[in-house]
Design a protein around this motif. Sequence first.
Motif, PDB file in Angstrom:
ATOM      1  N   MET A  64       0.845  -1.176   0.000  1.00  0.00           N
ATOM      2  CA  MET A  64       0.000   0.000   0.000  1.00  0.00           C
ATOM      3  C   MET A  64       0.891   1.240   0.000  1.00  0.00           C
ATOM      4  SD  MET A  64      -3.282   1.006   2.384  1.00  0.00           S
ATOM      5  CE  MET A  64      -2.735  -0.006   3.711  1.00  0.00           C
ATOM      6  N   ILE A  65       0.395   2.288  -0.615  1.00  0.00           N
ATOM      7  CA  ILE A  65       1.075   3.573  -0.680  1.00  0.00           C
ATOM      8  C   ILE A  65       0.196   4.582   0.057  1.00  0.00           C
ATOM      9  CG2 ILE A  65       1.863   5.409  -2.207  1.00  0.00           C
ATOM     10  CD1 ILE A  65       2.215   3.215  -4.384  1.00  0.00           C
ATOM     11  N   VAL A  66       0.805   5.366   0.939  1.00  0.00           N
ATOM     12  CA  VAL A  66       0.089   6.373   1.720  1.00  0.00           C
ATOM     13  C   VAL A  66       0.266   7.730   1.047  1.00  0.00           C
ATOM     14  CG1 VAL A  66      -0.077   7.522   3.958  1.00  0.00           C
ATOM     15  CG2 VAL A  66       0.457   5.066   3.853  1.00  0.00           C
ATOM     16  N   LEU A  67      -0.832   8.397   0.794  1.00  0.00           N
ATOM     17  CA  LEU A  67      -0.798   9.760   0.263  1.00  0.00           C
ATOM     18  C   LEU A  67      -1.036  10.716   1.416  1.00  0.00           C
ATOM     19  CD1 LEU A  67      -1.542   7.966  -2.260  1.00  0.00           C
ATOM     20  CD2 LEU A  67      -2.617  10.004  -3.172  1.00  0.00           C
ATOM     21  N   ASP A  68      -0.112  11.661   1.597  1.00  0.00           N
ATOM     22  CA  ASP A  68      -0.319  12.632   2.667  1.00  0.00           C
ATOM     23  C   ASP A  68      -1.123  13.812   2.134  1.00  0.00           C
ATOM     24  OD1 ASP A  68       1.496  14.343   1.342  1.00  0.00           O
ATOM     25  OD2 ASP A  68       2.880  14.482   3.038  1.00  0.00           O
ATOM     26  N   THR A  69      -1.301  14.814   2.953  1.00  0.00           N
ATOM     27  CA  THR A  69      -2.107  15.974   2.592  1.00  0.00           C
ATOM     28  C   THR A  69      -1.638  16.611   1.292  1.00  0.00           C
ATOM     29  OG1 THR A  69      -2.544  16.409   4.923  1.00  0.00           O
ATOM     30  CG2 THR A  69      -2.882  18.240   3.397  1.00  0.00           C
ATOM     31  N   SER A  70      -0.334  16.825   1.174  1.00  0.00           N
ATOM     32  CA  SER A  70       0.189  17.483  -0.027  1.00  0.00           C
ATOM     33  C   SER A  70      -0.067  16.654  -1.272  1.00  0.00           C
ATOM     34  CB  SER A  70       1.687  17.771   0.131  1.00  0.00           C
ATOM     35  OG  SER A  70       2.443  16.568   0.210  1.00  0.00           O
ATOM     36  N   ALA A  71       0.003  15.351  -1.161  1.00  0.00           N
ATOM     37  CA  ALA A  71      -0.252  14.480  -2.315  1.00  0.00           C
ATOM     38  C   ALA A  71      -1.728  14.489  -2.700  1.00  0.00           C
ATOM     39  CB  ALA A  71       0.223  13.063  -2.016  1.00  0.00           C
ATOM     40  N   VAL A  72      -2.616  14.523  -1.722  1.00  0.00           N
ATOM     41  CA  VAL A  72      -4.056  14.569  -2.020  1.00  0.00           C
ATOM     42  C   VAL A  72      -4.409  15.875  -2.722  1.00  0.00           C
ATOM     43  CG1 VAL A  72      -6.382  14.604  -1.027  1.00  0.00           C
ATOM     44  CG2 VAL A  72      -4.674  13.003  -0.144  1.00  0.00           C
ATOM     45  N   VAL A  73      -3.867  16.986  -2.247  1.00  0.00           N
ATOM     46  CA  VAL A  73      -4.122  18.279  -2.881  1.00  0.00           C
ATOM     47  C   VAL A  73      -3.598  18.271  -4.316  1.00  0.00           C
ATOM     48  CG1 VAL A  73      -3.559  20.752  -2.819  1.00  0.00           C
ATOM     49  CG2 VAL A  73      -4.225  19.571  -0.714  1.00  0.00           C
ATOM     50  N   ALA A  74      -2.398  17.741  -4.517  1.00  0.00           N
ATOM     51  CA  ALA A  74      -1.819  17.685  -5.859  1.00  0.00           C
ATOM     52  C   ALA A  74      -2.616  16.764  -6.780  1.00  0.00           C
ATOM     53  CB  ALA A  74      -0.363  17.221  -5.775  1.00  0.00           C
ATOM     54  N   LEU A  75      -3.051  15.634  -6.262  1.00  0.00           N
ATOM     55  CA  LEU A  75      -3.868  14.705  -7.046  1.00  0.00           C
ATOM     56  C   LEU A  75      -5.153  15.386  -7.514  1.00  0.00           C
ATOM     57  CD1 LEU A  75      -4.541  11.831  -8.105  1.00  0.00           C
ATOM     58  CD2 LEU A  75      -5.447  11.333  -5.823  1.00  0.00           C
ATOM     59  N   ALA A  76      -5.815  16.061  -6.601  1.00  0.00           N
ATOM     60  CA  ALA A  76      -7.066  16.742  -6.943  1.00  0.00           C
ATOM     61  C   ALA A  76      -6.838  17.878  -7.941  1.00  0.00           C
ATOM     62  CB  ALA A  76      -7.734  17.277  -5.681  1.00  0.00           C
ATOM     63  N   ALA A  77      -5.642  18.442  -7.944  1.00  0.00           N
ATOM     64  CA  ALA A  77      -5.309  19.517  -8.882  1.00  0.00           C
ATOM     65  C   ALA A  77      -4.875  18.967 -10.238  1.00  0.00           C
ATOM     66  CB  ALA A  77      -4.216  20.406  -8.295  1.00  0.00           C
ATOM     67  N   GLY A  78      -4.842  17.632 -10.376  1.00  0.00           N
ATOM     68  CA  GLY A  78      -4.513  17.027 -11.658  1.00  0.00           C
ATOM     69  C   GLY A  78      -3.053  16.688 -11.865  1.00  0.00           C
ATOM     70  N   HIS A  79      -2.294  16.545 -10.794  1.00  0.00           N
ATOM     71  CA  HIS A  79      -0.872  16.184 -10.899  1.00  0.00           C
ATOM     72  C   HIS A  79      -0.737  14.928 -11.766  1.00  0.00           C
ATOM     73  CE1 HIS A  79       3.057  14.652  -9.638  1.00  0.00           C
ATOM     74  NE2 HIS A  79       3.340  15.911  -9.305  1.00  0.00           N
ATOM     75  N   ARG A  80      -0.007  15.042 -12.849  1.00  0.00           N
ATOM     76  CA  ARG A  80       0.060  13.991 -13.875  1.00  0.00           C
ATOM     77  C   ARG A  80       0.466  12.632 -13.329  1.00  0.00           C
ATOM     78  NH1 ARG A  80       4.479  13.979 -18.278  1.00  0.00           N
ATOM     79  NH2 ARG A  80       4.043  11.981 -19.226  1.00  0.00           N
ATOM     80  N   ALA A  81       1.554  12.575 -12.574  1.00  0.00           N
ATOM     81  CA  ALA A  81       2.035  11.295 -12.067  1.00  0.00           C
ATOM     82  C   ALA A  81       1.063  10.680 -11.068  1.00  0.00           C
ATOM     83  CB  ALA A  81       3.419  11.456 -11.424  1.00  0.00           C
ATOM     84  N   LEU A  82       0.461  11.502 -10.231  1.00  0.00           N
ATOM     85  CA  LEU A  82      -0.474  10.978  -9.236  1.00  0.00           C
ATOM     86  C   LEU A  82      -1.771  10.497  -9.874  1.00  0.00           C
ATOM     87  CD1 LEU A  82       0.079  13.488  -6.294  1.00  0.00           C
ATOM     88  CD2 LEU A  82       1.017  11.187  -6.582  1.00  0.00           C
ATOM     89  N   VAL A  83      -2.233  11.204 -10.890  1.00  0.00           N
ATOM     90  CA  VAL A  83      -3.436  10.761 -11.605  1.00  0.00           C
ATOM     91  C   VAL A  83      -3.166   9.417 -12.264  1.00  0.00           C
ATOM     92  CG1 VAL A  83      -4.956  11.260 -13.559  1.00  0.00           C
ATOM     93  CG2 VAL A  83      -4.403  13.061 -11.911  1.00  0.00           C
ATOM     94  N   ARG A  84      -1.999   9.280 -12.881  1.00  0.00           N
ATOM     95  CA  ARG A  84      -1.634   8.004 -13.513  1.00  0.00           C
ATOM     96  C   ARG A  84      -1.534   6.893 -12.468  1.00  0.00           C
ATOM     97  NH1 ARG A  84       3.500   7.279 -17.311  1.00  0.00           N
ATOM     98  NH2 ARG A  84       2.030   7.445 -19.028  1.00  0.00           N
TER      99      ARG A  84
END
Length: 130
Positions: free
Chosen positions: A1-21
Amino acid sequence: MIVLDTSAVVALAAGHRALVRLADNAAASPFKHLAVPALCLLAAEAAAQGSGTFALALPAIEIEPLDSMAAITVATMVRDGIGAQDTSHALYAALPTGSRGTMHMILTNQEHRYPPGTITVHIDDPRLLG
Protein backbone atom coordinates in the motif's frame (compact mmCIF):
# COMPACT_ATOMS: atom_id res chain seq x y z
CA MET A 1 0.00 0.00 0.00
CA ILE A 2 1.07 3.57 -0.68
CA VAL A 3 0.09 6.37 1.72
CA LEU A 4 -0.80 9.76 0.26
CA ASP A 5 -0.32 12.63 2.67
CA THR A 6 -2.11 15.97 2.59
CA SER A 7 0.19 17.48 -0.03
CA ALA A 8 -0.25 14.48 -2.31
CA VAL A 9 -4.06 14.57 -2.02
CA VAL A 10 -4.12 18.28 -2.88
CA ALA A 11 -1.82 17.69 -5.86
CA LEU A 12 -3.87 14.71 -7.05
CA ALA A 13 -7.07 16.74 -6.94
CA ALA A 14 -5.31 19.52 -8.88
CA GLY A 15 -4.51 17.03 -11.66
CA HIS A 16 -0.87 16.18 -10.90
CA ARG A 17 0.06 13.99 -13.87
CA ALA A 18 2.04 11.29 -12.07
CA LEU A 19 -0.47 10.98 -9.24
CA VAL A 20 -3.44 10.76 -11.60
CA ARG A 21 -1.63 8.00 -13.51
CA LEU A 22 -0.81 6.22 -10.26
CA ALA A 23 -4.46 6.38 -9.15
CA ASP A 24 -5.63 5.07 -12.53
CA ASN A 25 -3.14 2.20 -12.43
CA ALA A 26 -4.05 1.34 -8.85
CA ALA A 27 -7.74 1.23 -9.75
CA ALA A 28 -6.98 -1.28 -12.51
CA SER A 29 -4.90 -3.54 -10.26
CA PRO A 30 -6.23 -5.90 -7.60
CA PHE A 31 -3.00 -5.52 -5.61
CA LYS A 32 -2.24 -1.82 -5.41
CA HIS A 33 -4.14 0.40 -3.03
CA LEU A 34 -3.66 4.02 -2.16
CA ALA A 35 -4.32 4.96 1.44
CA VAL A 36 -5.29 8.42 2.60
CA PRO A 37 -5.28 8.90 6.37
CA ALA A 38 -8.47 10.58 7.58
CA LEU A 39 -6.60 13.55 9.03
CA CYS A 40 -4.82 14.08 5.68
CA LEU A 41 -8.18 14.00 3.94
CA LEU A 42 -9.44 16.63 6.40
CA ALA A 43 -6.36 18.84 5.98
CA ALA A 44 -6.47 18.55 2.17
CA GLU A 45 -10.12 19.60 2.06
CA ALA A 46 -9.37 22.51 4.42
CA ALA A 47 -6.42 23.61 2.26
CA ALA A 48 -8.09 23.24 -1.14
CA GLN A 49 -11.85 22.99 -1.38
CA GLY A 50 -12.94 19.86 -3.22
CA SER A 51 -9.68 17.96 -2.71
CA GLY A 52 -11.21 15.59 -0.18
CA THR A 53 -14.30 14.98 -2.27
CA PHE A 54 -12.14 14.31 -5.33
CA ALA A 55 -10.07 11.73 -3.42
CA LEU A 56 -13.18 10.01 -2.09
CA ALA A 57 -14.49 9.59 -5.64
CA LEU A 58 -11.47 7.58 -6.78
CA PRO A 59 -11.93 3.79 -6.61
CA ALA A 60 -8.29 3.11 -5.66
CA ILE A 61 -8.40 5.36 -2.58
CA GLU A 62 -8.94 3.76 0.81
CA ILE A 63 -9.35 6.00 3.84
CA GLU A 64 -7.27 5.04 6.85
CA PRO A 65 -9.61 5.68 9.78
CA LEU A 66 -8.70 7.48 12.96
CA ASP A 67 -9.85 4.75 15.32
CA SER A 68 -9.30 4.95 19.05
CA MET A 69 -5.78 3.45 18.99
CA ALA A 70 -4.74 5.64 16.07
CA ALA A 71 -6.11 8.73 17.83
CA ILE A 72 -4.07 8.09 20.97
CA THR A 73 -0.90 7.26 19.03
CA VAL A 74 -1.24 10.27 16.70
CA ALA A 75 -1.89 12.55 19.70
CA THR A 76 1.24 11.21 21.36
CA MET A 77 3.27 11.83 18.19
CA VAL A 78 1.98 15.41 17.98
CA ARG A 79 2.69 16.04 21.66
CA ASP A 80 6.20 14.60 21.27
CA GLY A 81 6.94 16.94 18.37
CA ILE A 82 6.95 14.34 15.58
CA GLY A 83 4.74 16.53 13.40
CA ALA A 84 1.35 18.08 12.84
CA GLN A 85 -1.78 15.97 13.20
CA ASP A 86 -2.02 15.11 9.49
CA THR A 87 1.69 14.33 9.20
CA SER A 88 1.54 12.14 12.30
CA HIS A 89 -1.50 10.27 10.98
CA ALA A 90 0.29 9.64 7.66
CA LEU A 91 3.29 8.32 9.57
CA TYR A 92 1.07 6.16 11.77
CA ALA A 93 -0.64 4.69 8.68
CA ALA A 94 2.75 3.84 7.17
CA LEU A 95 4.30 2.18 10.23
CA PRO A 96 4.70 -1.60 10.39
CA THR A 97 2.09 -3.51 12.36
CA GLY A 98 1.84 -7.00 13.81
CA SER A 99 0.20 -8.22 10.62
CA ARG A 100 2.45 -6.20 8.28
CA GLY A 101 6.14 -6.29 9.04
CA THR A 102 7.25 -3.60 6.60
CA MET A 103 6.74 0.12 6.41
CA HIS A 104 4.60 1.61 3.63
CA MET A 105 5.94 4.51 1.64
CA ILE A 106 4.45 7.98 1.88
CA LEU A 107 3.95 10.08 -1.24
CA THR A 108 4.49 13.74 -0.45
CA ASN A 109 5.98 16.97 -1.68
CA GLN A 110 7.02 17.79 1.88
CA GLU A 111 9.53 15.09 2.75
CA HIS A 112 11.15 17.38 5.33
CA ARG A 113 8.05 17.02 7.56
CA TYR A 114 8.85 13.35 8.30
CA PRO A 115 11.44 12.02 10.73
CA PRO A 116 14.59 10.26 9.52
CA GLY A 117 13.97 6.64 8.57
CA THR A 118 10.53 7.33 7.12
CA ILE A 119 10.15 5.99 3.60
CA THR A 120 9.00 8.98 1.58
CA VAL A 121 8.85 9.52 -2.18
CA HIS A 122 8.44 12.97 -3.65
CA ILE A 123 5.38 13.30 -5.87
CA ASP A 124 7.63 14.54 -8.71
CA ASP A 125 9.91 11.49 -8.56
CA PRO A 126 10.36 10.38 -12.19
CA ARG A 127 9.86 6.72 -11.20
CA LEU A 128 6.16 7.46 -10.66
CA LEU A 129 5.75 8.05 -14.39
CA GLY A 130 7.54 4.79 -15.24
